[in-house]
Structures are given as C-alpha cells and as structure tokens.
Write an enzyme that holds these catalytic residues in place. Structure first.
Site, PDB file in Angstrom:
ATOM      1  CB  ALA A 169      68.498  44.133  33.912  1.00 21.53           C
ATOM      2  CG  HIS A 190      58.895  33.730  33.915  1.00 22.62           C
ATOM      3  ND1 HIS A 190      58.588  33.867  32.571  1.00 22.62           N
ATOM      4  CD2 HIS A 190      58.607  34.933  34.472  1.00 22.62           C
ATOM      5  CE1 HIS A 190      58.144  35.085  32.337  1.00 22.62           C
ATOM      6  NE2 HIS A 190      58.130  35.762  33.473  1.00 22.62           N
ATOM      7  CG  ASN A 232      61.056  41.554  39.181  1.00 22.34           C
ATOM      8  OD1 ASN A 232      61.655  42.302  38.407  1.00 22.34           O
ATOM      9  ND2 ASN A 232      59.811  41.170  38.974  1.00 22.34           N
ATOM     10  CG  HIS A 243      62.832  30.826  30.197  1.00 24.81           C
ATOM     11  ND1 HIS A 243      63.868  30.202  29.564  1.00 24.81           N
ATOM     12  CD2 HIS A 243      62.697  30.197  31.389  1.00 24.81           C
ATOM     13  CE1 HIS A 243      64.354  29.250  30.340  1.00 24.81           C
ATOM     14  NE2 HIS A 243      63.653  29.226  31.460  1.00 24.81           N
ATOM     15  CD  GLU A 268      39.981  34.732  47.207  1.00 28.55           C
ATOM     16  OE1 GLU A 268      40.742  33.935  47.792  1.00 28.55           O
ATOM     17  OE2 GLU A 268      39.832  34.730  45.963  1.00 28.55           O
ATOM     18  CG  ASN A 284      51.258  38.028  34.556  1.00 29.07           C
ATOM     19  OD1 ASN A 284      50.148  37.803  35.016  1.00 29.07           O
ATOM     20  ND2 ASN A 284      52.001  39.056  34.966  1.00 29.07           N
ATOM     21  CG  HIS A 341      41.347  32.516  41.593  1.00 26.15           C
ATOM     22  ND1 HIS A 341      40.010  32.208  41.662  1.00 26.15           N
ATOM     23  CD2 HIS A 341      41.660  33.029  42.807  1.00 26.15           C
ATOM     24  CE1 HIS A 341      39.533  32.525  42.862  1.00 26.15           C
ATOM     25  NE2 HIS A 341      40.521  33.020  43.586  1.00 26.15           N
ATOM     26  CE1 TYR A 393      26.095  47.912  32.442  1.00 20.72           C
ATOM     27  CE2 TYR A 393      26.861  45.691  32.898  1.00 20.72           C
ATOM     28  CZ  TYR A 393      25.942  46.705  33.091  1.00 20.72           C
ATOM     29  OH  TYR A 393      24.878  46.523  33.938  1.00 20.72           O
ATOM     30  CD  GLU A 394      32.392  43.982  30.168  1.00 20.13           C
ATOM     31  OE1 GLU A 394      32.464  45.158  29.760  1.00 20.13           O
ATOM     32  OE2 GLU A 394      31.890  43.075  29.500  1.00 20.13           O
TER      33      GLU A 394
HETATM   34  O1  LIG Z   1      56.664  41.989  36.038  1.00 23.61           O
HETATM   35  P1  LIG Z   1      56.412  41.939  34.552  1.00 23.61           P
HETATM   36  O2  LIG Z   1      56.153  40.544  34.061  1.00 23.61           O
HETATM   37  O3  LIG Z   1      57.442  42.650  33.758  1.00 23.61           O
HETATM   38  O4  LIG Z   1      55.053  42.758  34.347  1.00 23.61           O
HETATM   39  C1  LIG Z   1      53.778  42.222  34.210  1.00 23.61           C
HETATM   40  O5  LIG Z   1      53.256  41.706  35.437  1.00 23.61           O
HETATM   41  C2  LIG Z   1      53.092  42.649  36.490  1.00 23.61           C
HETATM   42  C3  LIG Z   1      52.465  41.941  37.663  1.00 23.61           C
HETATM   43  O6  LIG Z   1      51.219  41.376  37.340  1.00 23.61           O
HETATM   44  C4  LIG Z   1      52.237  43.839  36.024  1.00 23.61           C
HETATM   45  O7  LIG Z   1      52.242  44.821  37.025  1.00 23.61           O
HETATM   46  C5  LIG Z   1      52.768  44.438  34.727  1.00 23.61           C
HETATM   47  O8  LIG Z   1      51.886  45.446  34.273  1.00 23.61           O
HETATM   48  C6  LIG Z   1      52.889  43.336  33.694  1.00 23.61           C
HETATM   49  O9  LIG Z   1      53.396  43.845  32.483  1.00 23.61           O
HETATM   50  O1  LIG Z   2      29.256  46.052  22.802  1.00 24.42           O
HETATM   51  P1  LIG Z   2      30.560  46.006  22.060  1.00 24.42           P
HETATM   52  O2  LIG Z   2      31.163  47.342  21.838  1.00 24.42           O
HETATM   53  O3  LIG Z   2      30.503  45.176  20.830  1.00 24.42           O
HETATM   54  O4  LIG Z   2      31.545  45.210  23.053  1.00 24.42           O
HETATM   55  C1  LIG Z   2      32.489  45.785  23.908  1.00 24.42           C
HETATM   56  O5  LIG Z   2      31.876  46.415  25.026  1.00 24.42           O
HETATM   57  C2  LIG Z   2      31.139  45.564  25.904  1.00 24.42           C
HETATM   58  C3  LIG Z   2      30.661  46.400  27.078  1.00 24.42           C
HETATM   59  O6  LIG Z   2      31.721  46.990  27.773  1.00 24.42           O
HETATM   60  C4  LIG Z   2      31.987  44.381  26.379  1.00 24.42           C
HETATM   61  O7  LIG Z   2      31.167  43.481  27.087  1.00 24.42           O
HETATM   62  C5  LIG Z   2      32.638  43.649  25.205  1.00 24.42           C
HETATM   63  O8  LIG Z   2      33.514  42.650  25.692  1.00 24.42           O
HETATM   64  C6  LIG Z   2      33.412  44.668  24.359  1.00 24.42           C
HETATM   65  O9  LIG Z   2      34.013  44.032  23.264  1.00 24.42           O
END
Ligand SMILES: O=P(O)(O)O[C@H]1O[C@H](CO)[C@@H](O)[C@H](O)[C@H]1O
Ligand SMILES: O=P(O)(O)O[C@H]1O[C@H](CO)[C@@H](O)[C@H](O)[C@H]1O
Lengths: 351, 351
Positions: A61, A166, A77, A164, A182, A153, A301, A319-320
C-alpha cells in the site's frame, strides 16, 4: 438417582487462567442448525499473485516493493493500530473517563514465499524458521516494550483479509487485558501452591490423558478443561519456560513438529484449511525483563470458531457476550475427536 | 509538539464496569478492507410462514402447536442450555479441575405475531407489551434464580437462526461471569464515591453530550466512553433503578419510546435491519432479593457487529482475543453518526 455425566448434564467449569467460568451444555449438540452458514475457505489460492501485497516482488500500500524473499519476511504493518509516537492524552477529568497513552509497533510476518501454503503444509525446517523469527522478534521488540503479542488470524472467518500465510506482531507500551489477567492468576497460583500453574496443569493432563490431543518429549497440546471454543487447544511446554526466546534448538524442532501435527489434525477435522486465531503468551518484557517471572509459563492458545462442519460455526453472542461463554460439546469429546484424526494431511493423501 | 486528538492518536480507555481497557485506534478506519464481506440481512421475510416454529399456529420441534397469539408469546426453549434438574458434578479432584452445578431454564419470547416486523417497526404499545413481559419474567424466574438474563440475538450475523422477532431468557442458579464482574465493580464504586457508578455516569454524559445518541425524561442512550464494538450503546435510566420490574408505568412507556428511536437509528445507519446482541443487566435476584442492591443500576447493553457498511463487520479476533479489544473509530465519532441520523425508519419513508 441419575449419576452425573459431563456429556449429558450441563455444568460450569472454572478457568483458573482467566478466573472465570464456562457453561458446558453438551446435550445442545442435538439441536438442529438452521442459522447462518459460512463460506468454506478458499482452497485454490494461487501460488504467487503479484497483486497480493504479501507476495515476494509485490508492491504494498505504501508503494514499497517486497524483496524476493525465500523464507520468512517481516515488515511494518501499513495500517498499524499502534504507532511509536502518539502524543499523551490529556490528564483525566474524572475517574469514569480515564484514558492513557498507547504506543507500540505492528509488524506483519510472512511465513513462506508461497501463497498456497499454510503452516501444516510447510516442512519442519520451514516451520522452524518461523519459530526462530518469532523468538527473534520477541527479543528485539521485547527489549523496550512490556508486551509483544504474536498472533495469527487464519481464514476469512477470522477476519484475515489475505490468504498468504502470515501472522502479526503487535508490541505495546502497556500490558493488555489478557496479559494482566494471566499475570495475576499465575502469580496467585504460584503463591498458593508453590508451582507455576501451567506447569502443574501440563503434568496432570499428561497423566489423565483424556484431554490430550498430541504430545512429544518437550510439548503437549490439550483441549483445556475450561475450553470455550469447540475445538480450542492449549500448547504447553513440559519444562518451565518463561519466554519463546528461551527455547533450545531441540525444543524449537519439537515445537515445529507438534505444531505441524496439531494443525494437520485441525485441517483434517472438516477437510478444509481450518480457521483460527492463535497467539503466544509469555512473561512480560521491557521493564519487566529484570523482574521475577517464576509464575509465568510460556503457552500458545488456539481459538478456532467452527463447531459442526466446515460451514457451521459457534456463535459467541447474546448469552455469551452478556453473561457467560457456553459450549455445546465437552472438552473431552473435542479432544477425542482431534486425537483420533490421522496425522497425514488430507491434501497429501491420494484421492 | 502535536496536541492530542482522540480521532487521530491511538490511546487506551478504561472500562470501569468491566475493569479492563480498550485500544482506540481511529486512524485505522483509513485502511482499505479486502476481507470477508457478510450477506446483508434478509429484507423480505414473509409475514407468516407456518413452517417457522415461532409463528402463531406453527408446530415446534417437540410437536407442540403454538397458540394463535396476538401479542407476546413465551415458551420453553426446545434445546435449552440450562435445565432445572441436572445432577451435581462429582466433587472436585483438584483446584485446576473445578466444576460446579448449573441449573436453570431457557425461555423464548416472541415479540409479535408477525414475522416481518422487528422492534423498531412495532408500535409503542406493542413494544410496551414486550417490556411488561420482560418485567413479568424477571419477577417470575427471579423469585428463585439468582440471575435472569434477558437477551436478544438479532440477525443471522449474530447467530440468530430465526427471523421472527424474539428474544431469549436464560435463568441460572449461578451468577454468570459478567454479572459477577459488574457486581464487584459497582460495589467498589459505591464504596469509593458514595454514588452508584452508572447513575453518576449517566449524569455526566447528560451534561457532556458528545456521546449522547438519544434521550428523554427518564432514559438516555450513549456510546459509552469505553465502547468496544463500533456502534455499541448503553441504555441507562436517569434515576436509580435496580431491576426492570421496578419501572413505573411512565418509565415503561418512555423506555418503549427510546428503544424505538435508538433501533430506528440503528436500522437507518446502513439502511438494513441492524444486527446486534442486546441484553439487560440488573441487580441479582433469588437469594439476593433481600440483599442491599444500592450499588446496582439497571442498564441494557447493545453490541452490534457492523463497522463500515451493511456487509463489513468488525472482527474481534487475534489481538482482541489474545490481548485486548481494539476499535477503529472513536466512541464520539460513532455517537455523532448515530445522533444525526433521522428518527423516521428508512422503510417508512416514501421511496
Ligand atoms: O490487521 P488485519 O488482519 O487487517 O485485521 C484483523 O486483525 C486485527 C487484529 O486482531 C483486528 O483488529 C481486525 O478487526 C481484523 O480484521
Ligand atoms: O439459542 P440459539 O438462538 O439457537 O443460539 C444462539 O444463541 C445462543 C445464546 O447466545 C448461543 O449459545 C448460540 O451459539 C447462538 O447460535
């Protein structure tokens, strides 16, 4: 009375590394899925495409042209979230409106000159070169920055905008949330039990075996007891290691080997290039280099989003987001599925 | 020296409700997006479709047939993550392998008999009926359960598998992570400053105005100073209210009104039915009903995933999962965009 079966009866499990809980409701896998399906990952990436800014010889870029690199290649970057020279925010006007400075650097690291490869398809020597470069960057950026976050990612589903192979390295003048968390939990564990948390944990998992995915002389990979993502894993050394750069030659080779085995299994699970975000956590650096890091244990992780197939992911939503993470199969079920998969990559098998 | 500009210079902001930080790097919006694009939400949902298990008169997975309901309709989730009668897990064998019981109920609540409506397209009286039913369920389930999580996943992008307007209510015998966290931070704030955190916060935001989206006599909506999602908002009462069920008639009407205004702006932002997860947080219930809840303030969080357009979302991946959330525009920029949008729904305007 019915006796408790983790795969039948919902329960919560404690994550000692994050000091929080996950709801395990394995019977939910029986529910039919009528929601969004994902596009399967692109399988026909061209080996080289000069319009791809990560390829050797391609223009980026900012107009710079990449060298004809033959192994790894690191550059700044072009759209960094962290820059070295941002001015300090004004003093805080109120405790509910607190800002602080954020300085750092964001680097991109290509794993290989070819766009059509991924880590599990690379040779052990090529993966070893990636590990060496990670360690090098950890030293270089860790000389001044307290935290150096190496992360990959992988796959469009994980926000990766370029096929690619990376990863990225973001170094910051602050300890990010996950690092602070942690740091605190590992410190407390060492104080209470006299042994680093993840060293103790690895030893127990090596004995119990039900959550083991792969292991070798120096490393093991488990679906942690407290995993949140369906096929989440934790990569752990068997000895006490604070930081990537401390790994010996032999440990780097065995790391390359266990990564290749794990990632091959991941790809084999749904016979696609398996999406995930992964990253390394180790003892803080910069001003912390002189401090005691006895409570820290190096680990990686892996957070993969897929649940049922190449196109059905786990949604961490309502919920999560508002209450607590919930998973639809037990960590033991996930580990068993991964463990029994072949270690030969599906793309290497004769059709 | 360059003076600090939040929209130009990255910085971190503190979230006092979650006791963590967000990285704000607004200059990142300039980066071109070449990654995954989402399918825009389905706009042509049929008004009634008997194969949709949420419609009046339709049959559900368990064979039951829905009544010809004319307002809201609540039933037990056919695939509940929480059930009332799961047996207790075995005693913990080790502090790194801690499990505990999880019991509860999961309900689904349809907002309206028509599948082609969403909250912003419903009348104030119809939204008011939803609020009344929320309060009713909060009382009913809160009689015994410590936490009643009301949440709405809206749109396929947020894992919602059914276009019929509905939310879910999951009640549990434990305080989920987010509840424990907000309980601790609000308690500490009250102790230190003598006023509930979110009451103090709402008063300050009402004065400062730069993060305000909509307000009325009883409520205000802000993009919080510490927002993580691009267009995240926080809906707050102006007076001290611990739980939904305490809202007066007038406050319920004004809540219906402010919800309609907020959700209309959301839909107008990209001229689509705006996806989000939202949910209510209030003082714990069940055994906590007798306890002092002076530190708690009722509020709703809205977490919408979109960033740039109807098809480009924010990915909370690598750095976010492993280190710290990062946002690409300032909360003030997001608030200004939402504030200046019309309050008439784009689908109600003559073409
Ligand atoms: O830097 P990238 O690969 O363009 O972007 C990706 O990774 C970043 C770091 O986890 C995130 O903030 C962005 O939302 C995601 O699209
Ligand atoms: O209960 P649903 O709508 O089928 O499921 C959705 O909502 C839930 C609660 O946030 C999540 O655990 C599921 O992953 C999501 O797909």
């Amino acid at each position: 009375v019915v006796s408790f079966q983790p795969s039948e009866h919902q329960h919560v499990r404690y994550n000692p590394l994050r000091d929080d809980w996950v709801l395990v409701s394995a019977h939910r896998m029986r529910r039919p899925w009528q929601g969004q399906v994902e596009k399967p990952p692109q399988e026909d990436v061209p080996r080289c495409d000069l319009s791809n800014p990560l390829c050797p010889g391609a223009a980026r870029a900012n107009g710079e042209v990449n060298p004809q690199y033959t192994s790894t290649f690191v550059f700044d970057n072009d759209f960094p979230a962290l820059q070295p020279d941002a001015p300090e925010p004004d003093a805080c006007s109120h405790p509910l409106f607190r800002a602080a400075s954020a300085r750092g650097v964001c680097k991109v690291m290509c794993f290989h000159p070819r766009s059509d490869l991924t880590l599990p398809l690379m040779s052990l020597a090529e993966i070893r070169a990636v590990i060496d470069k990670w360690a090098e960057l950890a030293v270089e950026l860790g000389a001044s920055y307290p935290w150096v976050q190496i992360f990959e990612n992988k796959g469009a589903m994980m926000g990766c905008s370029n096929p690619h192979p990376h990863c990225q390295v973001w170094a910051s003048n602050f300890l990010p949330n996950e690092a602070r968390l942690e740091d605190r939990t590992q410190q407390q564990h060492l104080q209470e039990r006299g042994v680093p948390m993840l060293l103790e944990y690895a030893r127990l998992e090596a004995q119990r075996k039900e959550r083991l995915v792969v292991e070798n002389a120096d490393w093991l990979v488990v679906v942690p007891y407290w995993a949140v993502w369906p096929f989440q894993t934790l990569l752990l050394p068997r000895r006490h290691v604070c930081r990537l750069q401390e790994l010996s030659d032999g440990e780097r080779d065995s790391l390359a080997s266990i990564m290749k085995r794990l990632l091959t299994k991941y790809d084999n699970l749904f016979e696609i290039s398996f999406p995930y975000s992964m990253g390394w956590h180790g003892a803080p650096t910069g001003p912390h280099l002189g401090a005691d890091c006895g409570h820290w244990q190096l680990h990686a992780h892996y957070y993969p989003p897929l649940l049922r197939s190449a196109t059905v992911r786990k949604f961490m939503v309502g919920y999560e987001m508002l209450a607590q993470a919930q998973r639809d199969l037990t960590p033991e079920q996930a580990a068993e599925r991964l463990r029994t998969l072949p270690e030969e990559h599906y793309r290497a098998r004769p059709r």
